[in-house]
Design a protein around this motif. Structure first.
Motif, PDB file in Angstrom:
ATOM      1  N   PRO A  75       2.500 -10.644  25.212  1.00 20.32           N
ATOM      2  CA  PRO A  75       2.217 -11.612  26.277  1.00 20.32           C
ATOM      3  C   PRO A  75       3.298 -12.694  26.310  1.00 20.32           C
ATOM      4  N   PHE A  76       3.749 -13.010  27.517  1.00 19.31           N
ATOM      5  CA  PHE A  76       4.866 -13.933  27.710  1.00 19.31           C
ATOM      6  C   PHE A  76       4.450 -14.997  28.708  1.00 19.31           C
ATOM      7  N   VAL A  77       4.517 -16.254  28.262  1.00 12.14           N
ATOM      8  CA  VAL A  77       4.156 -17.392  29.107  1.00 12.14           C
ATOM      9  C   VAL A  77       5.416 -18.191  29.400  1.00 12.14           C
ATOM     10  N   VAL A  78       5.674 -18.416  30.670  1.00  8.87           N
ATOM     11  CA  VAL A  78       6.808 -19.230  31.102  1.00  8.87           C
ATOM     12  C   VAL A  78       6.275 -20.642  31.352  1.00  8.87           C
ATOM     13  N   ILE A  79       6.991 -21.624  30.819  1.00  9.69           N
ATOM     14  CA  ILE A  79       6.545 -23.014  30.939  1.00  9.69           C
ATOM     15  C   ILE A  79       7.687 -23.868  31.486  1.00  9.69           C
ATOM     16  N   THR A  80       7.341 -24.850  32.306  1.00  7.83           N
ATOM     17  CA  THR A  80       8.368 -25.755  32.830  1.00  7.83           C
ATOM     18  C   THR A  80       7.839 -27.184  32.894  1.00  7.83           C
ATOM     19  N   GLY A  81       8.748 -28.110  32.718  1.00  3.86           N
ATOM     20  CA  GLY A  81       8.423 -29.527  32.856  1.00  3.86           C
ATOM     21  C   GLY A  81       9.037 -30.124  34.107  1.00  3.86           C
ATOM     22  N   ARG A  82       9.624 -29.270  34.931  1.00  5.16           N
ATOM     23  CA  ARG A  82      10.311 -29.752  36.123  1.00  5.16           C
ATOM     24  C   ARG A  82       9.492 -29.413  37.365  1.00  5.16           C
ATOM     25  N   PRO A  83       8.944 -30.434  38.026  1.00  2.91           N
ATOM     26  CA  PRO A  83       8.092 -30.193  39.206  1.00  2.91           C
ATOM     27  C   PRO A  83       8.771 -29.381  40.299  1.00  2.91           C
ATOM     28  N   GLU A  84      10.080 -29.577  40.484  1.00  2.00           N
ATOM     29  CA  GLU A  84      10.776 -28.832  41.530  1.00  2.00           C
ATOM     30  C   GLU A  84      10.848 -27.342  41.216  1.00  2.00           C
ATOM     31  N   ILE A  85      10.791 -27.000  39.947  1.00  2.00           N
ATOM     32  CA  ILE A  85      10.773 -25.587  39.557  1.00  2.00           C
ATOM     33  C   ILE A  85       9.355 -25.031  39.664  1.00  2.00           C
ATOM     34  N   ALA A  86       8.385 -25.826  39.247  1.00  2.00           N
ATOM     35  CA  ALA A  86       6.991 -25.369  39.266  1.00  2.00           C
ATOM     36  C   ALA A  86       6.520 -25.009  40.661  1.00  2.00           C
ATOM     37  N   THR A  87       7.093 -25.650  41.675  1.00  2.95           N
ATOM     38  CA  THR A  87       6.676 -25.362  43.060  1.00  2.95           C
ATOM     39  C   THR A  87       7.615 -24.380  43.758  1.00  2.95           C
ATOM     40  N   SER A  88       8.628 -23.895  43.064  1.00  6.01           N
ATOM     41  CA  SER A  88       9.589 -22.979  43.684  1.00  6.01           C
ATOM     42  C   SER A  88       9.016 -21.567  43.795  1.00  6.01           C
ATOM     43  N   PRO A  89       9.466 -20.815  44.778  1.00  4.00           N
ATOM     44  CA  PRO A  89       9.024 -19.421  44.908  1.00  4.00           C
ATOM     45  C   PRO A  89       9.362 -18.577  43.679  1.00  4.00           C
ATOM     46  N   LEU A  90      10.516 -18.827  43.050  1.00  6.35           N
ATOM     47  CA  LEU A  90      10.879 -18.069  41.857  1.00  6.35           C
ATOM     48  C   LEU A  90       9.832 -18.247  40.762  1.00  6.35           C
ATOM     49  N   PHE A  91       9.395 -19.484  40.554  1.00  7.42           N
ATOM     50  CA  PHE A  91       8.413 -19.750  39.507  1.00  7.42           C
ATOM     51  C   PHE A  91       7.042 -19.215  39.905  1.00  7.42           C
ATOM     52  N   GLN A  92       6.630 -19.449  41.136  1.00  7.13           N
ATOM     53  CA  GLN A  92       5.289 -19.072  41.560  1.00  7.13           C
ATOM     54  C   GLN A  92       5.129 -17.585  41.820  1.00  7.13           C
ATOM     55  N   LYS A  93       6.133 -16.952  42.433  1.00  7.14           N
ATOM     56  CA  LYS A  93       5.987 -15.546  42.805  1.00  7.14           C
ATOM     57  C   LYS A  93       6.948 -14.621  42.076  1.00  7.14           C
ATOM     58  N   LYS A 101       2.372 -18.446  34.033  1.00  7.90           N
ATOM     59  CA  LYS A 101       3.349 -19.508  34.256  1.00  7.90           C
ATOM     60  C   LYS A 101       2.580 -20.818  34.326  1.00  7.90           C
ATOM     61  N   ILE A 102       3.012 -21.790  33.519  1.00  8.52           N
ATOM     62  CA  ILE A 102       2.315 -23.070  33.478  1.00  8.52           C
ATOM     63  C   ILE A 102       3.308 -24.223  33.443  1.00  8.52           C
ATOM     64  N   GLU A 103       2.795 -25.404  33.720  1.00  5.73           N
ATOM     65  CA  GLU A 103       3.609 -26.610  33.625  1.00  5.73           C
ATOM     66  C   GLU A 103       3.393 -27.267  32.261  1.00  5.73           C
ATOM     67  N   LYS A 104       4.391 -28.001  31.814  1.00  2.00           N
ATOM     68  CA  LYS A 104       4.290 -28.694  30.530  1.00  2.00           C
ATOM     69  C   LYS A 104       3.201 -29.761  30.542  1.00  2.00           C
ATOM     70  N   SER A 105       2.772 -30.155  31.722  1.00  2.00           N
ATOM     71  CA  SER A 105       1.705 -31.143  31.815  1.00  2.00           C
ATOM     72  C   SER A 105       0.325 -30.545  31.510  1.00  2.00           C
ATOM     73  N   ALA A 106       0.253 -29.212  31.319  1.00  2.00           N
ATOM     74  CA  ALA A 106      -1.023 -28.575  30.974  1.00  2.00           C
ATOM     75  C   ALA A 106      -1.548 -29.169  29.674  1.00  2.00           C
ATOM     76  N   SER A 107      -2.850 -29.312  29.597  1.00  2.00           N
ATOM     77  CA  SER A 107      -3.457 -29.878  28.392  1.00  2.00           C
ATOM     78  C   SER A 107      -3.422 -28.871  27.246  1.00  2.00           C
ATOM     79  N   LEU A 108      -3.575 -29.376  26.048  1.00  2.00           N
ATOM     80  CA  LEU A 108      -3.636 -28.506  24.879  1.00  2.00           C
ATOM     81  C   LEU A 108      -4.795 -27.522  25.027  1.00  2.00           C
ATOM     82  N   PHE A 109      -5.911 -27.985  25.545  1.00  2.00           N
ATOM     83  CA  PHE A 109      -7.065 -27.111  25.766  1.00  2.00           C
ATOM     84  C   PHE A 109      -6.687 -25.964  26.702  1.00  2.00           C
ATOM     85  N   GLU A 110      -5.993 -26.279  27.803  1.00  2.00           N
ATOM     86  CA  GLU A 110      -5.591 -25.238  28.758  1.00  2.00           C
ATOM     87  C   GLU A 110      -4.634 -24.230  28.115  1.00  2.00           C
ATOM     88  N   ILE A 111      -3.695 -24.713  27.334  1.00  2.00           N
ATOM     89  CA  ILE A 111      -2.738 -23.823  26.675  1.00  2.00           C
ATOM     90  C   ILE A 111      -3.443 -22.957  25.645  1.00  2.00           C
TER      91      ILE A 111
END
Length: 121
Positions: A75-93, A101-111
């Motif tokens: 299992p491979f999880v891609v993580i980013t702390g950059r909002p412009e990447i998190a909303t990009s088509p490359l990241f989302q689709k 694929k998750i953002e670095k702002s995800a809580s420890l519980f979510e991760i």
């Protein structure tokens, strides 16, 4: 618990997330570059990989390609702390081979829940 390979060149985030995951009894190996990540994969294969999207020398896309090209289904999880990447088509689709694929702002519980869910499937 899970054996996690955490790959990120943001040393503060790497230290904080690795300590937090260890507090939940996950075994965590860290890498700050693609070369380190590849060495970790060869030495002790993890049960799950969490990798930053953009890093010097290659990021999640490069490592994901190498992992899948080797025939591994880790299992491979891609993580980013950059909002412009998190909303990009490359990241989302894009990066369809990634399990999540998750953002670095995800809580420890979510991760933690994501790790548990991916390892059950």
């Amino acid at each position: 618990m899970a054996k996690v390979l955490l790959v990120d060149d943001d040393l503060i985030y790497l230290d904080e997330l690795s300590a937090a995951l260890r507090s939940l009894d996950h075994g965590v190996t860290t890498a700050t570059s693609m070369d380190e990540a590849k060495a970790c994969l060869a030495a002790t294969p993890p049960e799950i990989i969490i990798c930053d999207t953009i890093m010097a020398g290659g990021g999640a896309l490069s490592l994901l390609h190498d992992v899948r090209a080797s025939g591994s289904e880790i299992p491979f999880v891609v993580i980013t702390g950059r909002p412009e990447i998190a909303t990009s088509p490359l990241f989302q689709k894009g990066m369809k081979e990634a399990n999540a694929k998750i953002e670095k702002s995800a809580s420890l519980f979510e991760i933690d829940q994501l790790i548990r869910t991916l390892l059950k499937s």
